[in-house]
Design a protein around this motif. Structure first.
Motif, PDB file in Angstrom:
ATOM      1  N   LEU A  34     -90.772  -5.337-115.951  1.00 14.54           N
ATOM      2  CA  LEU A  34     -90.505  -6.513-115.127  1.00 14.54           C
ATOM      3  C   LEU A  34     -91.347  -6.479-113.856  1.00 14.54           C
ATOM      4  CD1 LEU A  34     -88.937  -9.073-114.474  1.00 14.54           C
ATOM      5  CD2 LEU A  34     -87.067  -7.655-113.606  1.00 14.54           C
ATOM      6  N   LEU A  35     -91.429  -5.318-113.229  1.00 15.85           N
ATOM      7  CA  LEU A  35     -92.238  -5.185-112.015  1.00 15.85           C
ATOM      8  C   LEU A  35     -93.709  -5.481-112.298  1.00 15.85           C
ATOM      9  CD1 LEU A  35     -90.634  -1.940-110.519  1.00 15.85           C
ATOM     10  CD2 LEU A  35     -90.467  -4.250-109.567  1.00 15.85           C
ATOM     11  N   LEU A  36     -94.194  -4.989-113.428  1.00 24.05           N
ATOM     12  CA  LEU A  36     -95.597  -5.216-113.779  1.00 24.05           C
ATOM     13  C   LEU A  36     -95.868  -6.693-114.029  1.00 24.05           C
ATOM     14  CD1 LEU A  36     -98.350  -3.947-114.371  1.00 24.05           C
ATOM     15  CD2 LEU A  36     -97.646  -3.721-116.757  1.00 24.05           C
ATOM     16  N   ASP A  37     -94.948  -7.367-114.706  1.00 21.29           N
ATOM     17  CA  ASP A  37     -95.106  -8.806-114.945  1.00 21.29           C
ATOM     18  C   ASP A  37     -95.185  -9.562-113.625  1.00 21.29           C
ATOM     19  OD1 ASP A  37     -95.166  -8.619-117.669  1.00 21.29           O
ATOM     20  OD2 ASP A  37     -93.068  -9.140-117.976  1.00 21.29           O
ATOM     21  N   CYS A  38     -94.349  -9.168-112.676  1.00 23.35           N
ATOM     22  CA  CYS A  38     -94.344  -9.835-111.374  1.00 23.35           C
ATOM     23  C   CYS A  38     -95.636  -9.558-110.605  1.00 23.35           C
ATOM     24  CB  CYS A  38     -93.138  -9.371-110.555  1.00 23.35           C
ATOM     25  SG  CYS A  38     -91.540  -9.914-111.221  1.00 23.35           S
ATOM     26  N   GLU A  39     -96.114  -8.326-110.682  1.00 15.45           N
ATOM     27  CA  GLU A  39     -97.354  -7.979-109.983  1.00 15.45           C
ATOM     28  C   GLU A  39     -98.553  -8.703-110.592  1.00 15.45           C
ATOM     29  OE1 GLU A  39     -97.521  -3.772-110.227  1.00 15.45           O
ATOM     30  OE2 GLU A  39     -95.986  -3.440-108.690  1.00 15.45           O
ATOM     31  N   TYR A  40     -98.489  -8.965-111.893  1.00 17.13           N
ATOM     32  CA  TYR A  40     -99.593  -9.656-112.557  1.00 17.13           C
ATOM     33  C   TYR A  40     -99.759 -11.076-112.023  1.00 17.13           C
ATOM     34  CZ  TYR A  40    -102.535 -11.693-116.167  1.00 17.13           C
ATOM     35  OH  TYR A  40    -103.553 -12.343-116.825  1.00 17.13           O
TER      36      TYR A  40
ATOM     37  N   VAL B 260    -102.421 -10.844-109.596  1.00 18.94           N
ATOM     38  CA  VAL B 260    -103.712 -10.532-110.219  1.00 18.94           C
ATOM     39  C   VAL B 260    -104.360 -11.793-110.785  1.00 18.94           C
ATOM     40  CG1 VAL B 260    -104.841  -9.257-112.082  1.00 18.94           C
ATOM     41  CG2 VAL B 260    -103.028  -8.169-110.751  1.00 18.94           C
ATOM     42  N   LYS B 261    -103.591 -12.571-111.528  1.00 16.74           N
ATOM     43  CA  LYS B 261    -104.176 -13.742-112.186  1.00 16.74           C
ATOM     44  C   LYS B 261    -104.500 -14.869-111.210  1.00 16.74           C
ATOM     45  CE  LYS B 261     -99.901 -16.156-113.479  1.00 16.74           C
ATOM     46  NZ  LYS B 261     -99.104 -16.711-114.600  1.00 16.74           N
ATOM     47  N   ASN B 262    -103.818 -14.885-110.057  1.00 17.18           N
ATOM     48  CA  ASN B 262    -104.052 -15.962-109.091  1.00 17.18           C
ATOM     49  C   ASN B 262    -105.002 -15.570-107.959  1.00 17.18           C
ATOM     50  OD1 ASN B 262    -102.320 -18.064-110.161  1.00 17.18           O
ATOM     51  ND2 ASN B 262    -100.580 -16.791-109.561  1.00 17.18           N
ATOM     52  N   TYR B 263    -105.443 -14.327-107.950  1.00 18.52           N
ATOM     53  CA  TYR B 263    -106.256 -13.830-106.840  1.00 18.52           C
ATOM     54  C   TYR B 263    -107.541 -14.642-106.661  1.00 18.52           C
ATOM     55  CZ  TYR B 263    -109.026 -10.660-103.954  1.00 18.52           C
ATOM     56  OH  TYR B 263    -109.799 -10.132-102.952  1.00 18.52           O
ATOM     57  N   LYS B 264    -108.321 -14.757-107.721  1.00 23.55           N
ATOM     58  CA  LYS B 264    -109.611 -15.435-107.609  1.00 23.55           C
ATOM     59  C   LYS B 264    -109.464 -16.924-107.299  1.00 23.55           C
ATOM     60  CE  LYS B 264    -114.093 -15.899-109.914  1.00 23.55           C
ATOM     61  NZ  LYS B 264    -114.896 -15.508-111.120  1.00 23.55           N
ATOM     62  N   PRO B 265    -108.602 -17.674-108.027  1.00 23.00           N
ATOM     63  CA  PRO B 265    -108.449 -19.102-107.710  1.00 23.00           C
ATOM     64  C   PRO B 265    -107.988 -19.349-106.272  1.00 23.00           C
ATOM     65  CG  PRO B 265    -107.482 -18.630-109.849  1.00 23.00           C
ATOM     66  CD  PRO B 265    -107.818 -17.314-109.234  1.00 23.00           C
TER      67      PRO B 265
ATOM     68  N   LEU C 180    -102.063 -12.518-100.275  1.00 21.40           N
ATOM     69  CA  LEU C 180    -102.065 -13.715-101.123  1.00 21.40           C
ATOM     70  C   LEU C 180    -100.905 -14.652-100.807  1.00 21.40           C
ATOM     71  CD1 LEU C 180    -103.117 -12.689-104.742  1.00 21.40           C
ATOM     72  CD2 LEU C 180    -104.451 -13.820-102.970  1.00 21.40           C
ATOM     73  N   MET C 181     -99.760 -14.085-100.426  1.00 24.30           N
ATOM     74  CA  MET C 181     -98.608 -14.933-100.141  1.00 24.30           C
ATOM     75  C   MET C 181     -98.867 -15.805 -98.920  1.00 24.30           C
ATOM     76  SD  MET C 181     -95.736 -15.499-101.643  1.00 24.30           S
ATOM     77  CE  MET C 181     -95.487 -17.238-101.300  1.00 24.30           C
TER      78      MET C 181
ATOM     79  N   ASN D 161     -94.669 -21.532-106.037  1.00 21.78           N
ATOM     80  CA  ASN D 161     -93.316 -21.269-106.542  1.00 21.78           C
ATOM     81  C   ASN D 161     -93.289 -20.027-107.437  1.00 21.78           C
ATOM     82  OD1 ASN D 161     -92.174 -23.481-105.239  1.00 21.78           O
ATOM     83  ND2 ASN D 161     -92.539 -24.859-106.957  1.00 21.78           N
ATOM     84  N   GLU D 162     -94.333 -19.860-108.238  1.00 26.65           N
ATOM     85  CA  GLU D 162     -94.409 -18.695-109.126  1.00 26.65           C
ATOM     86  C   GLU D 162     -94.479 -17.401-108.318  1.00 26.65           C
ATOM     87  OE1 GLU D 162     -97.047 -17.255-112.984  1.00 26.65           O
ATOM     88  OE2 GLU D 162     -98.013 -18.406-111.392  1.00 26.65           O
ATOM     89  N   MET D 163     -95.263 -17.408-107.252  1.00 27.94           N
ATOM     90  CA  MET D 163     -95.418 -16.201-106.442  1.00 27.94           C
ATOM     91  C   MET D 163     -94.156 -15.898-105.636  1.00 27.94           C
ATOM     92  SD  MET D 163     -99.434 -16.511-105.289  1.00 27.94           S
ATOM     93  CE  MET D 163     -99.362 -15.001-104.336  1.00 27.94           C
ATOM     94  N   VAL D 164     -93.483 -16.934-105.178  1.00 29.72           N
ATOM     95  CA  VAL D 164     -92.206 -16.733-104.484  1.00 29.72           C
ATOM     96  C   VAL D 164     -91.184 -16.140-105.447  1.00 29.72           C
ATOM     97  CG1 VAL D 164     -90.235 -17.912-103.432  1.00 29.72           C
ATOM     98  CG2 VAL D 164     -92.558 -18.524-102.748  1.00 29.72           C
ATOM     99  N   GLU D 165     -91.136 -16.683-106.657  1.00 30.68           N
ATOM    100  CA  GLU D 165     -90.191 -16.190-107.660  1.00 30.68           C
ATOM    101  C   GLU D 165     -90.499 -14.743-108.038  1.00 30.68           C
ATOM    102  OE1 GLU D 165     -88.207 -17.843-111.794  1.00 30.68           O
ATOM    103  OE2 GLU D 165     -90.347 -18.153-111.479  1.00 30.68           O
ATOM    104  N   ALA D 166     -91.788 -14.424-108.186  1.00 30.29           N
ATOM    105  CA  ALA D 166     -92.172 -13.054-108.543  1.00 30.29           C
ATOM    106  C   ALA D 166     -91.711 -12.067-107.482  1.00 30.29           C
ATOM    107  CB  ALA D 166     -93.686 -12.964-108.725  1.00 30.29           C
ATOM    108  N   ARG D 167     -91.886 -12.418-106.224  1.00 30.05           N
ATOM    109  CA  ARG D 167     -91.462 -11.527-105.144  1.00 30.05           C
ATOM    110  C   ARG D 167     -89.945 -11.403-105.073  1.00 30.05           C
ATOM    111  NH1 ARG D 167     -96.352 -12.659-104.575  1.00 30.05           N
ATOM    112  NH2 ARG D 167     -97.785 -11.548-103.174  1.00 30.05           N
TER     113      ARG D 167
END
Length: 219
Positions: free
Chosen positions: A95-101, A104-109, A131-132, A184-190
């Motif tokens: 679960l932690l890895l999924d959240c950290e990803y 990773v996937k949003n870094y460049k955009p 990033l946040m 919203n995705e990044m807030v939810e991940a955190r």
């Protein structure tokens, strides 16, 4: 074996399998730490990869914990002894890895979008921001009227005023819907990371304590 090609090796999950396959079929096999890591992952994903498979992992299949989950837990400040590993503990680093990803996937955009803040419209240097903070700035730019005090608190008063004043200049430079979804995705991940960390902080000491009692009593 029709699927075997000359020079290929078959990965096997136990050293005795290696001996049996090589002796009976003449197929060279590989069993090492890397293979063990792969096999551990496959076992944990068996219910997903092969839904009809009803196999449940035994404790001996979970021990020792593979290096991947151990590294993730260590990164978050948790030291898990092999004797307390169970299926729940295996799921936590996943679960932690999924959240950290999510980062990773949003870094460049996000950094490409951030260049617009830096150069074209706002002249704000976002270097050094996490990033946040960056995605929050973009969210305020896209939705200046829909902002929370916690979001504004990340920035200086002048930065917030600039976001709000010049937001209209940014309308054709970013997709607002995508920006909001990423935010919203990044807030939810955190949020999930904090909840998982809280669960581990509460759960692991109890498991270590129970393990210590079992060792003393020999049960």
């Amino acid at each position: 074996m029709r699927c075997h090609r000359p020079g290929q090796k078959m990965d096997v999950g136990k050293p005795e399998y290696k001996v049996i396959v090589e002796r009976s079929l003449g197929v060279p096999c590989l069993f090492d730490e890397i293979v063990m890591e792969v096999m551990c992952g496959l076992k944990n994903l068996m219910h997903f990869l092969v839904p009809q498979e009803k196999m449940k992992l035994r404790n001996e299949d979970l021990l020792p914990m593979s290096q991947g989950p151990k590294m993730i837990l260590n990164h978050h400040g948790f030291d898990v002894k092999p004797e307390i590993v169970n299926y729940i503990i295996i799921l936590m680093p996943c679960l932690l890895l999924d959240c950290e990803y999510c980062d990773v996937k949003n870094y460049k955009p996000l950094h490409l979008a951030g260049e617009q803040l830096k150069d074209d419209v706002f002249g704000i240097n976002f270097e050094g921001w996490d990033l946040m903070k960056l995605v929050t700035a973009l969210k305020i730019v896209c939705y200046p009227a829909d902002r929370a005090m916690a979001e504004k608190a990340m920035f200086t008063h002048d930065e917030v005023l600039k976001f709000e004043k010049d937001a209209h200049k940014y309308e054709d430079k970013i997709n607002k819907g995508i920006c909001l979804n990423v935010y919203n995705e990044m807030v939810e991940a955190r949020t999930y990371i904090r909840r998982t960390q809280k669960t581990l902080k509460s759960f692991l000491p109890k498991m270590h304590e129970q393990s210590a009692v079992k060792c003393k009593t020999g049960t």
